[in-house]
Write a protein that holds these residues in place. Sequence first.
Motif, short mmCIF file in Angstrom:
data_model
loop_
_atom_site.label_atom_id
_atom_site.label_comp_id
_atom_site.label_asym_id
_atom_site.label_seq_id
_atom_site.Cartn_x
_atom_site.Cartn_y
_atom_site.Cartn_z
N SER A 178 0.80 -1.22 0.00
CA SER A 178 0.00 0.00 0.00
C SER A 178 0.83 1.28 0.00
CB SER A 178 -0.94 0.01 1.21
OG SER A 178 -0.18 0.02 2.38
N SER A 215 -3.95 2.66 -9.34
CA SER A 215 -4.91 3.19 -8.36
C SER A 215 -4.21 3.59 -7.07
CB SER A 215 -6.02 2.18 -8.08
OG SER A 215 -5.52 1.05 -7.42
N GLN A 216 -3.20 2.84 -6.68
CA GLN A 216 -2.41 3.17 -5.49
C GLN A 216 -1.70 4.50 -5.68
OE1 GLN A 216 0.24 0.01 -4.38
NE2 GLN A 216 1.69 1.43 -3.50
N ASN A 275 -4.27 7.40 -5.53
CA ASN A 275 -4.66 7.73 -4.15
C ASN A 275 -3.57 8.51 -3.44
OD1 ASN A 275 -7.10 6.42 -4.45
ND2 ASN A 275 -6.36 4.50 -3.58
N GLN A 287 -3.37 12.08 -4.77
CA GLN A 287 -4.46 12.94 -4.27
C GLN A 287 -4.16 13.43 -2.86
OE1 GLN A 287 -7.81 10.32 -4.92
NE2 GLN A 287 -8.39 11.42 -6.79
N LYS A 288 -3.62 12.57 -2.02
CA LYS A 288 -3.22 13.00 -0.68
C LYS A 288 -2.14 14.07 -0.76
CE LYS A 288 -3.80 8.73 1.84
NZ LYS A 288 -3.10 7.68 2.57
#
Length: 165
Positions: free
Chosen positions: A64, A100-101, A104, A107-108
Motif C-alpha cells: 500500500s 490506483s495506489q 490515491n 491525491q493525498k
Amino acid sequence: MKSALDTALIFLSKRALTHYELKMRLEKKGYAEDEISEAMERVEGWGYINDQAYALFFSQSKLSIWSRKRVQQELLRRGINSSIIENVLDQVFKAEQELSQCLNLAQKMWSQEAQRWETSHQFKKTYAKIPRELFLKQKIGQKLAQKGYPLYVIHQVLEEASRWD
C-alpha cells in the motif's frame, strides 16, 4: 565466545532475515566461513530462513505504500534472488492496482502541497512566477518518482490532477 549458530539464532529471534543478511551479519562478527556455512545449513533446515516467504511477506506489507519497482529494489538490496522476486511480485502486484495506489497517494499529496502553497510558497519570490497547478504537478511528480512509480503511471495520474481542485 558464542558459536555462529547461537549468534544466528539471536539475530533471527529479533527479526526475520534473508539468507544474505544473516550471512553478512555473521561474517561481520568474524566467524570462519565453514562455521557460518554449517550454521546457515542448520537454520535453513529448521525453516528459520526462507527467502521466498520473506519476499512474499515483505511485498504484501509494502503493497500500500511502495511501488513495485521500489519493492523490487529493496528485495534485491536484501540479497534475494531476482527470480524469486519476480515470482513473488507477479503474485502480489497487479498493474491496475499500482495505478490506483499511485492515484490515491497523489491525491493525498495534492491536498498537502496545496495547503503548503496557500500558506507559504505563493509568497516566496522564487515561486512567484510559477502557476499553482504547475508547481503542484512538479512537486507531486518528483515525490512519486522518488517512491519508484514508473513515469507512464505518473503522467497518467498528473493528467487527472487538474480535476482535483
